[in-house]
Design a protein around this motif. Structure first.
Motif, PDB file in Angstrom:
ATOM      1  N   GLN A   3      52.704  35.148  52.103  1.00 31.17           N
ATOM      2  CA  GLN A   3      52.353  35.964  52.972  1.00 31.17           C
ATOM      3  C   GLN A   3      51.435  37.129  52.429  1.00 31.17           C
ATOM      4  O   GLN A   3      50.543  37.517  53.035  1.00 31.17           O
ATOM      5  CB  GLN A   3      53.831  36.716  53.600  1.00 31.17           C
ATOM      6  CG  GLN A   3      54.668  35.690  54.433  1.00 31.17           C
ATOM      7  CD  GLN A   3      56.037  36.366  54.709  1.00 31.17           C
ATOM      8  OE1 GLN A   3      56.273  37.231  54.270  1.00 31.17           O
ATOM      9  NE2 GLN A   3      56.642  35.673  55.895  1.00 31.17           N
ATOM     10  N   ALA A   4      51.722  37.704  51.318  1.00 27.32           N
ATOM     11  CA  ALA A   4      50.881  38.704  50.727  1.00 27.32           C
ATOM     12  C   ALA A   4      49.626  38.323  50.617  1.00 27.32           C
ATOM     13  O   ALA A   4      48.658  39.069  50.775  1.00 27.32           O
ATOM     14  CB  ALA A   4      51.505  39.268  49.672  1.00 27.32           C
ATOM     15  N   ILE A   5      49.402  37.222  49.982  1.00 26.01           N
ATOM     16  CA  ILE A   5      48.121  36.701  49.718  1.00 26.01           C
ATOM     17  C   ILE A   5      47.283  36.210  50.947  1.00 26.01           C
ATOM     18  O   ILE A   5      46.202  36.613  51.278  1.00 26.01           O
ATOM     19  CB  ILE A   5      48.155  35.169  48.892  1.00 26.01           C
ATOM     20  CG1 ILE A   5      48.731  35.681  47.500  1.00 26.01           C
ATOM     21  CG2 ILE A   5      46.724  34.505  48.860  1.00 26.01           C
ATOM     22  CD1 ILE A   5      48.880  34.457  46.649  1.00 26.01           C
ATOM     23  N   ALA A   6      47.966  35.871  52.152  1.00 26.93           N
ATOM     24  CA  ALA A   6      47.314  35.656  53.233  1.00 26.93           C
ATOM     25  C   ALA A   6      46.831  36.951  53.782  1.00 26.93           C
ATOM     26  O   ALA A   6      45.866  37.183  54.465  1.00 26.93           O
ATOM     27  CB  ALA A   6      48.328  34.930  54.325  1.00 26.93           C
TER      28      ALA A   6
ATOM     29  N   ALA B 109      59.498  41.935  59.459  1.00 20.62           N
ATOM     30  CA  ALA B 109      58.414  42.031  60.357  1.00 20.62           C
ATOM     31  C   ALA B 109      57.316  42.750  59.980  1.00 20.62           C
ATOM     32  O   ALA B 109      56.332  42.734  60.649  1.00 20.62           O
ATOM     33  CB  ALA B 109      58.693  42.926  61.835  1.00 20.62           C
ATOM     34  N   HIS B 110      57.204  42.793  58.455  1.00 21.75           N
ATOM     35  CA  HIS B 110      56.114  43.667  58.037  1.00 21.75           C
ATOM     36  C   HIS B 110      54.860  42.604  57.925  1.00 21.75           C
ATOM     37  O   HIS B 110      53.748  43.127  58.537  1.00 21.75           O
ATOM     38  CB  HIS B 110      56.246  44.159  56.613  1.00 21.75           C
ATOM     39  CG  HIS B 110      57.247  45.525  56.482  1.00 21.75           C
ATOM     40  ND1 HIS B 110      57.663  45.779  55.490  1.00 21.75           N
ATOM     41  CD2 HIS B 110      57.708  46.125  57.477  1.00 21.75           C
ATOM     42  CE1 HIS B 110      58.471  46.950  55.545  1.00 21.75           C
ATOM     43  NE2 HIS B 110      58.351  47.429  56.824  1.00 21.75           N
ATOM     44  N   TYR B 111      54.866  41.287  57.548  1.00 21.39           N
ATOM     45  CA  TYR B 111      53.897  40.405  57.560  1.00 21.39           C
ATOM     46  C   TYR B 111      53.286  40.051  58.897  1.00 21.39           C
ATOM     47  O   TYR B 111      52.209  40.298  59.151  1.00 21.39           O
ATOM     48  CB  TYR B 111      54.263  39.092  56.716  1.00 21.39           C
ATOM     49  CG  TYR B 111      53.423  38.113  56.876  1.00 21.39           C
ATOM     50  CD1 TYR B 111      52.011  38.085  56.295  1.00 21.39           C
ATOM     51  CD2 TYR B 111      53.674  37.078  57.887  1.00 21.39           C
ATOM     52  CE1 TYR B 111      51.285  37.102  56.508  1.00 21.39           C
ATOM     53  CE2 TYR B 111      52.752  36.082  58.068  1.00 21.39           C
ATOM     54  CZ  TYR B 111      51.368  36.066  57.513  1.00 21.39           C
ATOM     55  OH  TYR B 111      50.655  35.069  57.541  1.00 21.39           O
TER      56      TYR B 111
ATOM     57  N   ALA C 244      45.390  48.663  57.959  1.00 28.84           N
ATOM     58  CA  ALA C 244      46.947  48.719  58.108  1.00 28.84           C
ATOM     59  C   ALA C 244      47.477  49.067  56.929  1.00 28.84           C
ATOM     60  O   ALA C 244      46.657  49.228  55.767  1.00 28.84           O
ATOM     61  CB  ALA C 244      47.286  47.190  58.223  1.00 28.84           C
ATOM     62  N   TYR C 245      48.597  50.101  57.182  1.00 29.58           N
ATOM     63  CA  TYR C 245      49.184  50.562  55.864  1.00 29.58           C
ATOM     64  C   TYR C 245      50.658  50.395  56.338  1.00 29.58           C
ATOM     65  O   TYR C 245      51.270  50.676  57.375  1.00 29.58           O
ATOM     66  CB  TYR C 245      48.790  52.116  55.857  1.00 29.58           C
ATOM     67  CG  TYR C 245      49.780  52.707  54.640  1.00 29.58           C
ATOM     68  CD1 TYR C 245      48.977  52.773  53.502  1.00 29.58           C
ATOM     69  CD2 TYR C 245      51.016  53.045  54.640  1.00 29.58           C
ATOM     70  CE1 TYR C 245      49.800  53.252  52.212  1.00 29.58           C
ATOM     71  CE2 TYR C 245      51.767  53.712  53.707  1.00 29.58           C
ATOM     72  CZ  TYR C 245      50.993  53.804  52.363  1.00 29.58           C
ATOM     73  OH  TYR C 245      51.603  54.139  51.232  1.00 29.58           O
ATOM     74  N   SER C 246      51.514  49.760  55.303  1.00 29.56           N
ATOM     75  CA  SER C 246      52.661  48.982  55.476  1.00 29.56           C
ATOM     76  C   SER C 246      53.766  49.834  54.779  1.00 29.56           C
ATOM     77  O   SER C 246      53.544  50.094  53.581  1.00 29.56           O
ATOM     78  CB  SER C 246      52.603  47.578  55.363  1.00 29.56           C
ATOM     79  OG  SER C 246      54.120  47.142  55.374  1.00 29.56           O
TER      80      SER C 246
ATOM     81  N   ARG D  61      49.569  41.499  59.967  1.00 27.43           N
ATOM     82  CA  ARG D  61      48.405  40.343  60.710  1.00 27.43           C
ATOM     83  C   ARG D  61      48.155  40.642  61.696  1.00 27.43           C
ATOM     84  O   ARG D  61      46.622  40.665  61.795  1.00 27.43           O
ATOM     85  CB  ARG D  61      49.327  38.933  60.282  1.00 27.43           C
ATOM     86  CG  ARG D  61      48.037  37.732  60.605  1.00 27.43           C
ATOM     87  CD  ARG D  61      48.918  36.517  60.519  1.00 27.43           C
ATOM     88  NE  ARG D  61      47.695  35.548  60.624  1.00 27.43           N
ATOM     89  CZ  ARG D  61      46.884  34.903  59.296  1.00 27.43           C
ATOM     90  NH1 ARG D  61      47.289  35.762  58.487  1.00 27.43           N
ATOM     91  NH2 ARG D  61      45.862  34.205  59.647  1.00 27.43           N
ATOM     92  N   ARG D  62      48.995  41.096  62.625  1.00 24.08           N
ATOM     93  CA  ARG D  62      48.266  41.297  63.911  1.00 24.08           C
ATOM     94  C   ARG D  62      47.379  42.600  64.026  1.00 24.08           C
ATOM     95  O   ARG D  62      46.672  42.669  64.806  1.00 24.08           O
ATOM     96  CB  ARG D  62      49.485  41.603  64.899  1.00 24.08           C
ATOM     97  CG  ARG D  62      50.402  40.370  65.423  1.00 24.08           C
ATOM     98  CD  ARG D  62      51.473  40.539  66.320  1.00 24.08           C
ATOM     99  NE  ARG D  62      50.850  41.274  67.554  1.00 24.08           N
ATOM    100  CZ  ARG D  62      51.745  41.814  68.491  1.00 24.08           C
ATOM    101  NH1 ARG D  62      52.999  41.818  68.262  1.00 24.08           N
ATOM    102  NH2 ARG D  62      51.175  42.243  69.589  1.00 24.08           N
TER     103      ARG D  62
END
Length: 378
Positions: free
Chosen positions: A102-105, A75-77, A90-92, A81-82
Motif C-alpha cells: 500500500q505504501a509503495i502504491a 482507512a489511511h491508505y 495529502a498528509y496522513s 489514494r482518493r
C-alpha cells in the motif's frame, strides 16, 4: 508565501490537535473539515469557524490544495489514494499504510500525479531531536555503532474506552508507537538494512478499565510484546523493545552509543525533553537547553500539570513550504514508506524467527535548524 487551502478529513480526537496547531504555521489556511459522521464535522466546523463538508465535497473543493487524513489507520491508505486521485496533495497521520504494498502504491501514484504525500510522525522535527541530530552530524559522539530504544506500558485498555482496535491486526505497539521511534532513528542514522525479532501476545484477553464498557473483556489477536534488532546501512545495531505487557519500566526511551560517547534522547513521541551526552567514559551531562529552537518551547499543559512542546502539524507546514519552494519535504513519502517497511519486517521476523531484509530505502531527512523552523511559523 502563497497560502494553500487545507482541508481535514476525520474529526476524531486527534483533529483537535491539528485544528489548534495549524494556525501557528505560515503558508496555509484551514478552510473545511469532513467526516463520515456529518454531526462530527459540523461540531468541529462550528468550534473553529470553518465550513463542514461531506468527504466528497471536500475532495472536490477548489479552494483546498492539501487534505489532511486523520481517519483510523485502516482507512489511511484508501483515503490517501482518493485524495491523490482528486488531484490534491495529502498528509496522513501515522502509519501511512498497513502494508508495504500500500505504501509503495501511494508513492508511485503521487509520483505519477506530480503530487506530494507527507506523513506523521513529525515529532523528530522537535528541538530536542534536532539537537541530538546536530551532535551526531558534528561527530561529537563519533560513529554510532549501537543503541537501545524502549516504548513500554501496560496497554491501552486501562485508559481508552474502546481499545478493541489496538489489539487486532493492524494494531499493537509496533504499528501504533513504532513510527515515532523508527522515524527518529532513520533521521538520526539513515535507513535500516535488515531486522530480526521475537514477538508474543502475552495475554489472550484484555479487560477494559474505564468508560461505559468497564470490565468487558476483549480478545487479543496481535503481538503485544516485541523485541527487535535493527541493522542500519551504517552498520549500527539498535535494540527496539515495544510492549504493552509491562507494568513499570525505568529504561531510557532512547540511547545511542558512539565510538566517542553516548547520547540519551527523550521520548520521540514528543517534540521536547532533555538530551544528555557523555564524552568517553564520562557522565551523561544535560546539553545546553535548546531554547533557540521554536519547536522546543512549551506551549501546552499536560493532564499531569507538566508543560510540554507540542507542534504537531510542523511536518505539514514543512510540506506546504516545500511545495512552494520546490524542495523535498522532511516527512516525505520515502521516509514514511521505509518506516512501514521496517515495521512490517519486525512483525514478519517475529513470526518466522528469521532475519528479514528491508526492500526499500530513503535518504535521511534534512535537519531542521532553529532559523528554518522559525521560518515555518507565523
Amino acid at each position: 508565501m502563497t497560502e494553500l487551502g487545507i482541508g481535514i478529513i476525520g474529526c476524531g480526537n486527534i483533529s483537535l490537535t491539528y485544528l489548534k496547531m495549524i494556525p501557528l504555521f505560515s503558508g496555509m489556511t484551514l478552510r473545511a473539515v469532513a467526516d463520515i459522521n456529518p454531526e462530527a464535522a459540523q461540531a468541529r466546523a462550528a468550534e473553529h469557524r470553518l465550513r463542514a463538508e461531506t468527504v466528497e465535497g471536500l475532495l472536490a473543493a477548489e479552494d483546498i490544495a492539501v487534505v489532511v487524513n486523520l481517519t483510523i489507520p485502516e482507512a489511511h491508505y484508501p483515503l490517501t489514494r482518493r485524495i491523490l486521485e482528486a488531484g490534491k496533495h495529502a498528509y496522513s497521520e501515522k502509519p501511512l499504510a498497513l502494508t508495504l504494498d500500500q505504501a509503495i502504491a501511494l508513492r508511485d501514484l503521487a509520483g505519477q500525479r506530480g503530487l506530494r504525500v507527507g506523513s506523521a510522525p513529525d515529532t523528530f522535527l522537535g528541538g530536542s531531536h534536532q539537537l541530538a541530530r546536530a551532535m551526531i552530524d558534528e561527530g561529537r559522539v563519533g560513529r554510532v555503532i549501537g543503541g537501545t530504544c524502549h516504548v513500554m506500558s501496560r496497554g491501552m485498555e486501562h485508559w481508552h474506552p474502546n481499545p478493541d482496535f489496538f489489539f487486532q491486526p493492524g494494531g499493537g505497539p509496533v504499528l501504533d508507537l513504532g513510527p515515532y521511534y523508527i522515524a527518529n532513528l532513520i533521521q538520526l542514522l539513515g535507513p535500516v538494512r535488515s531486522v530480526a525479532a521475537m514477538t508474543a501476545a502475552s495475554f489472550p484477553t484484555r479487560t477494559i478499565g474505564n468508560g461505559p464498557r468497564h470490565g468487558e473483556e476483549i480478545p487479543v489477536d496481535t503481538a503485544t510484546n516485541i523485541h527487535a534488532l535493527l541493522e542500519f546501512d551504517t552498520g549500527a545495531i539498535i535494540t527496539l523493545g515495544a510492549s504493552w505487557d509491562v507494568w513499570t519500566s525505568s529504561h531510557p526511551n532512547m540511547e545511542l552509543y558512539g565510538t566517542k560517547g553516548t547520547l540519551q534522547l527523550p521520548d520521540p513521541n514528543y517534540f521536547g525533553g532533555m538530551v544528555r551526552m557523555s564524552e568517553g567514559d564520562g557522565e551523561l551531562i544535560p546539553l545546553a537547553p535548546e531554547d533557540d529552537h521554536p519547536f522546543a518551547q512549551p506551549n501546552e499543559t499536560r493532564p499531569d500539570g507538566r508543560r510540554q512542546a507540542n507542534y504537531r502539524a510542523a511536518g505539514l507546514a514543512d510540506m506546504v513550504a516545500a511545495i512552494t519552494q520546490n524542495r523535498p519535504h522532511r516527512c516525505g513519502i520515502e521516509l514514511a514508506a521505509h518506516t512501514v517497511d521496517v515495521m512490517m519486517a519486525i512483525l514478519k521476523a517475529g513470526q518466522t524467527r528469521a532475519w528479514v531484509a528491508t526492500t526499500t530505502s530513503c535518504p535521511r531527512p534534512a535537519p531542521l535548524p532553529p532559523q528554518e523552523a522559525r521560518a515555518l511559523m507565523r
